[in-house]
Write a protein that holds these residues in place. Structure first.
Motif, mmCIF file in Angstrom:
data_model
loop_
_atom_site.group_PDB
_atom_site.id
_atom_site.type_symbol
_atom_site.label_atom_id
_atom_site.label_comp_id
_atom_site.label_asym_id
_atom_site.label_seq_id
_atom_site.Cartn_x
_atom_site.Cartn_y
_atom_site.Cartn_z
ATOM 1 N N PRO A 43 0.832 -1.208 0.000
ATOM 2 C CA PRO A 43 0.000 0.000 0.000
ATOM 3 C C PRO A 43 0.863 1.252 0.000
ATOM 4 C CG PRO A 43 0.004 -1.031 2.162
ATOM 5 C CD PRO A 43 0.686 -1.994 1.243
ATOM 6 N N ALA A 44 0.381 2.268 -0.693
ATOM 7 C CA ALA A 44 1.110 3.533 -0.717
ATOM 8 C C ALA A 44 1.075 4.165 0.672
ATOM 9 C CB ALA A 44 0.488 4.483 -1.735
ATOM 10 N N PRO A 45 2.201 4.677 1.166
ATOM 11 C CA PRO A 45 2.183 5.357 2.458
ATOM 12 C C PRO A 45 1.198 6.524 2.445
ATOM 13 C CG PRO A 45 4.437 4.931 1.752
ATOM 14 C CD PRO A 45 3.552 4.609 0.581
ATOM 15 N N ALA A 46 0.505 6.704 3.557
ATOM 16 C CA ALA A 46 -0.474 7.780 3.671
ATOM 17 C C ALA A 46 0.169 9.106 4.053
ATOM 18 C CB ALA A 46 -1.537 7.411 4.699
ATOM 19 N N LEU A 120 -0.310 12.576 2.414
ATOM 20 C CA LEU A 120 -0.512 12.422 0.981
ATOM 21 C C LEU A 120 -1.725 13.248 0.574
ATOM 22 C CD1 LEU A 120 0.700 10.767 -1.403
ATOM 23 C CD2 LEU A 120 -1.080 9.078 -0.977
ATOM 24 N N GLU A 121 -1.535 14.086 -0.456
ATOM 25 C CA GLU A 121 -2.599 14.993 -0.861
ATOM 26 C C GLU A 121 -3.790 14.262 -1.461
ATOM 27 O OE1 GLU A 121 -2.957 18.599 -0.833
ATOM 28 O OE2 GLU A 121 -1.580 18.166 0.805
ATOM 29 N N ARG A 122 -3.512 13.307 -2.344
ATOM 30 C CA ARG A 122 -4.598 12.588 -3.010
ATOM 31 C C ARG A 122 -4.350 11.094 -2.920
ATOM 32 N NH1 ARG A 122 -4.272 15.375 -8.794
ATOM 33 N NH2 ARG A 122 -2.081 15.050 -8.293
ATOM 34 N N ARG A 123 -5.337 10.361 -2.404
ATOM 35 C CA ARG A 123 -5.201 8.921 -2.290
ATOM 36 C C ARG A 123 -5.712 8.259 -3.563
ATOM 37 N NH1 ARG A 123 -4.501 7.157 2.882
ATOM 38 N NH2 ARG A 123 -3.800 5.282 1.821
ATOM 39 N N GLY A 124 -5.101 7.177 -3.950
ATOM 40 C CA GLY A 124 -5.514 6.469 -5.146
ATOM 41 C C GLY A 124 -4.569 5.320 -5.407
ATOM 42 N N PRO A 125 -4.642 4.722 -6.585
ATOM 43 C CA PRO A 125 -3.736 3.622 -6.916
ATOM 44 C C PRO A 125 -2.275 4.062 -6.795
ATOM 45 C CG PRO A 125 -5.485 3.813 -8.544
ATOM 46 C CD PRO A 125 -5.575 5.029 -7.678
ATOM 47 N N GLU A 145 10.366 4.935 -10.436
ATOM 48 C CA GLU A 145 9.602 4.986 -11.682
ATOM 49 C C GLU A 145 8.188 5.493 -11.416
ATOM 50 O OE1 GLU A 145 8.354 1.907 -15.311
ATOM 51 O OE2 GLU A 145 8.994 1.132 -13.357
ATOM 52 N N TRP A 146 7.708 6.382 -12.294
ATOM 53 C CA TRP A 146 6.335 6.860 -12.219
ATOM 54 C C TRP A 146 5.480 6.026 -13.150
ATOM 55 C CZ3 TRP A 146 3.654 9.901 -9.068
ATOM 56 C CH2 TRP A 146 2.374 10.307 -9.467
ATOM 57 N N ARG A 147 4.430 5.419 -12.606
ATOM 58 C CA ARG A 147 3.549 4.568 -13.400
ATOM 59 C C ARG A 147 2.123 5.105 -13.473
ATOM 60 N NH1 ARG A 147 4.693 -1.842 -12.329
ATOM 61 N NH2 ARG A 147 6.550 -1.998 -13.628
ATOM 62 N N GLY A 148 1.906 6.272 -12.932
ATOM 63 C CA GLY A 148 0.569 6.843 -12.929
ATOM 64 C C GLY A 148 0.310 7.705 -14.144
ATOM 65 N N SER A 149 -0.834 8.347 -14.144
ATOM 66 C CA SER A 149 -1.181 9.273 -15.220
ATOM 67 C C SER A 149 -0.303 10.512 -15.125
ATOM 68 C CB SER A 149 -2.660 9.675 -15.103
ATOM 69 O OG SER A 149 -3.497 8.541 -15.147
ATOM 70 N N VAL A 225 2.878 14.275 -3.237
ATOM 71 C CA VAL A 225 2.073 13.779 -4.350
ATOM 72 C C VAL A 225 2.009 12.252 -4.333
ATOM 73 C CG1 VAL A 225 1.899 13.661 -6.873
ATOM 74 C CG2 VAL A 225 2.596 15.802 -5.758
ATOM 75 N N ALA A 226 3.126 11.608 -4.037
ATOM 76 C CA ALA A 226 3.196 10.148 -4.025
ATOM 77 C C ALA A 226 4.404 9.723 -3.216
ATOM 78 C CB ALA A 226 3.272 9.605 -5.441
ATOM 79 N N ALA A 227 4.338 8.517 -2.680
ATOM 80 C CA ALA A 227 5.456 7.962 -1.925
ATOM 81 C C ALA A 227 5.425 6.443 -2.052
ATOM 82 C CB ALA A 227 5.380 8.369 -0.451
#
Length: 233
Positions: A43-46, A120-125, A145-149, A225-227
């Motif tokens: 899971p992505a860290p919150a 984390l500002e926005r939760r998601g995949p 690596e960035w795998r998101g939109s 943004v992501a972690a």
């Protein structure tokens, strides 16, 4: 209280690109990724929970009352250099990168400790991926690596950190620590593909099973943004 051999022996780590880095990464990442040295499936860290302590304060290292986050946060421990230089009790684990990180957060040297928390500002995949390979000639091949939109156009900063997981009691630590051993940052516009491959030198005397890699992306205002985190189990 003086620190034990871990912090006395650990050198200040140099982080530099390797001439044979593409070969190193190609040879190590696929094999090691199969046994769990990656963020895939986790899971992505919150939140990002950073603890800073001055190299002057050995009692801070051993303090059992040190604040700690829940398991959903990405925990990092940074040791800041001291005006005492090499005479400071925690000097062997202090890094210039800690000073850089504090400056990026608009903070001065901790006196003697400080905590920074960014949710984390926005939760998601999970959009961010970190992977690292087996040690080769004292280095780890590491990938972020960035795998998101694609993100909205803007100025973003990526950070890769090599960490050492130290259970409470290790070398006198009063609480479990995730000690940052090396860190590097890079600018990114959020639109171009992102796949950062590099070599990171292992701390002298470190146990490979205690090493891990963390990465995160922040926007121009410092918002998380992501972690992601990877650790071989």
């Amino acid at each position: 209280m003086p620190l034990q051999p871990l912090l006395r022996l650990a050198p200040r780590l140099a982080l530099r690109p390797l001439t044979a880095l593409p070969l190193l990464v190609a040879a190590t990442l696929p094999a090691q990724a199969q046994i769990g040295c990656r963020s895939d499936g986790q899971p992505a860290p919150a939140a990002l929970f950073e603890r800073f302590l001055s190299a002057d304060c050995d009692t801070c290292w051993s303090d059992p009352r040190t604040p700690a986050p829940g398991p959903s946060a990405l925990l990092l421990d940074w040791i800041a250099p001291s005006p005492q230089g090499d005479e400071a009790p925690l000097a062997a684990a202090a890094m210039v990168e800690t000073t850089d990180r504090l400056q990026a957060l608009g903070r001065s040297t901790p006196a003697p400790t400080a905590v920074h928390v960014a949710a984390l500002e926005r939760r998601g995949p999970q959009a961010l991926r970190v992977v690292y390979g087996r040690p080769v000639a004292g280095y780890l091949g590491v990938m972020l690596e960035w795998r998101g939109s694609p993100l909205p156009p803007g100025a973003y900063r990526t950070t890769l950190a090599l960490v050492e997981h130290l259970p409470a009691g290790t070398e006198g630590a009063g609480v479990a620590r995730v000690l940052v051993r090396a860190a590097t940052t890079a600018d990114w516009d959020g639109r171009r593909p992102l796949k950062d491959l590099r070599g990171m030198r292992m701390p002298e005397g470190a146990q490979a099973t205690r090493l891990g890699v963390a990465g995160w992306v922040q926007d121009a205002e410092g918002r998380l943004v992501a972690a992601a985190r990877a650790h071989c189990e």
